[in-house]
Enzyme design. Sequence first.
Site, PDB file in Angstrom:
ATOM      1  N   GLY A 208     -65.829  -9.122 109.803  1.00  0.00           N
ATOM      2  CA  GLY A 208     -66.686  -8.508 108.783  1.00  0.00           C
ATOM      3  C   GLY A 208     -67.101  -7.116 109.205  1.00  0.00           C
ATOM      4  O   GLY A 208     -66.486  -6.515 110.086  1.00  0.00           O
ATOM      5  N   ASN A 209     -68.114  -6.597 108.569  1.00  0.00           N
ATOM      6  CA  ASN A 209     -68.641  -5.285 108.962  1.00  0.00           C
ATOM      7  C   ASN A 209     -70.142  -5.253 108.745  1.00  0.00           C
ATOM      8  O   ASN A 209     -70.725  -6.227 108.259  1.00  0.00           O
ATOM      9  CB  ASN A 209     -67.924  -4.165 108.187  1.00  0.00           C
ATOM     10  CG  ASN A 209     -68.095  -4.329 106.696  1.00  0.00           C
ATOM     11  OD1 ASN A 209     -69.204  -4.251 106.183  1.00  0.00           O
ATOM     12  ND2 ASN A 209     -67.001  -4.588 106.001  1.00  0.00           N
TER      13      ASN A 209
END
Length: 399
Positions: A208-209
Site C-alpha cells: 500500500g502507500n
Amino acid sequence: MSALHGKKILLGITGSIAAYKAASLVRLLIKAGAEVQVLMTAAATDFITPLTLATLSRNKVHTDVASGDSWNNHVEMGLWADAMVLAPLTATTLAKLSHGICDNIIAATYLSARCPVFFAPAMDLDMWKHPATLENVGRLKGFGNQLIPVGTGELASGLIGEGRMAEPEAIVKVLSGHFAYAQSLKGKRVLVTAGPTYEPVDPVRFIGNRSSGKMGIAIADELNARGAAVHLVLGPSALSPSRPGVEVTRVGTAREMYKAATEVFGRCDAAVLAAAVADYRPAEAADQKIKKEGEEMSLRLIRNPDIAAALGQTKAAHQRLIGFALETQNGLENAKAKLARKNLDLIVLNSLADTGAGFNHDTNKITLLSKGNKKREFELKFKTAVAVDIVNALQDLWG
Ligand code: CTP
C-alpha cells in the site's frame, strides 16, 4: 431571481437595541422571496413587538418553548429551516449558545438546527472587545457557524467603535451569497477517487502507500457543498466525508477502484482522481499466510489498470478530467507528461519536497497545470482551502 427565493429562514432576535433593525431584515427577506419564521427572546420583545414581526413575516412569532397549553416544537423548526440567522445576537445569548445552555426558544432551536447558522452580534465596544466575547465568537465559528461581522460607528452608549449589528442589506447579501454558492454546481455529477489502494500479498499483508484520503475527501465535500452530486470511490482510509450528501463506495484494491470508477464515469460530468493507486500488485495473492523460509524472498508484481488513463480514453466532449501528480523530483516535467498521456484537462502537482505538502498532512501546496501548459502556483494551505481552489479550477474548465 434571488438565490433566497423559496428558502426557509429562521430568524432569532435577541434583546439588543439593534432589534429594531430586524423589521427591515424580515421585510428584505420576504421581498427576496424567502419564507421567514421569527423567534424572539423575552428581552427582545422589550425592543420590538412580536406583532410587528408577525405582520412582516406573515407567520406567528415564537417567544417561548411553551405557550399556554401548546409546545412550540423547536426541533421541527430547526429541521424546517434552510438557514438560521441570529440577528441581533447579544453577548448573553452568544455566551449561552457557545456553551450549549438552553434556557430559551432560540437556544433550544439553535441546538437542534441542522442547517447552516449565521450570527450577527450587536453590543457595545468594550463588550465586543472583551476576551470572553472573543472566545465565544471563536467557539461558534469553531462549530461551523458563520459570523456576519459587526460594523463600526456610533453605538447606543454614545461610544464610537466596533459593535454595531451589520446592516440588514449586508445580512441579506451574505445569505443570498450562501445560497447562490450552494447551487453553483447543481445539476453536475462528479466522480472523485481518493485514498490509497491495498494490494493483498496474503490474508494478512498488503502492498500500500501512505495516502490518508484527506485531499480527495475535502474535494468531494467541497463539490457537494456547491450542489454537485458526488460519487466518491474511496480506498482504505480511516476518514469519511463530512457531508452526508456524498455517495461513497469503499474499495480495497486498484482493480476494485477501477471497476467502481469506470462504472459511474459515463453518467458523470467530470472526475477528480485524487487516489494514490498502487501501480503494481502481487501476481498472486496467497490463500494462506506466507510462512518465512530462507534468508530472501521475492514477490512478482504485475501492473494494475490505470484508472485515469482509461477514463481519459473514453472521455466525452462535455466531460472534464482532473488528475494528480505526486512527485519527488522533476515535478513539472512529470506532471506535463502525465497530463498528456492520460488525456487530462488539468493536473494538480504536489511535491513531497515542499514541507507540509502531500500524504497525511492537513495542508498541501499545489501547482495547477492545464492543457496548453498554463501554470498556477498556490500557497501552502489547509486541504479544505486547497479543495476550494481545485473546485474553482474545475468550474473554470466548464466555463
Ligand atoms: N492513477 C490512476 N490509476 C493508476 C495510477 C494512477 O487513476 N493505476 C491516477 C492518480 O489518481 C493520479 C494520476 O493518475 O490522478 C497520476 O498518478 P501517479 O501515480 O502520480 O502517476 P503514474 O501514472 O502512476 O506515474 P508514475 O508512477 O510513473 O509517477
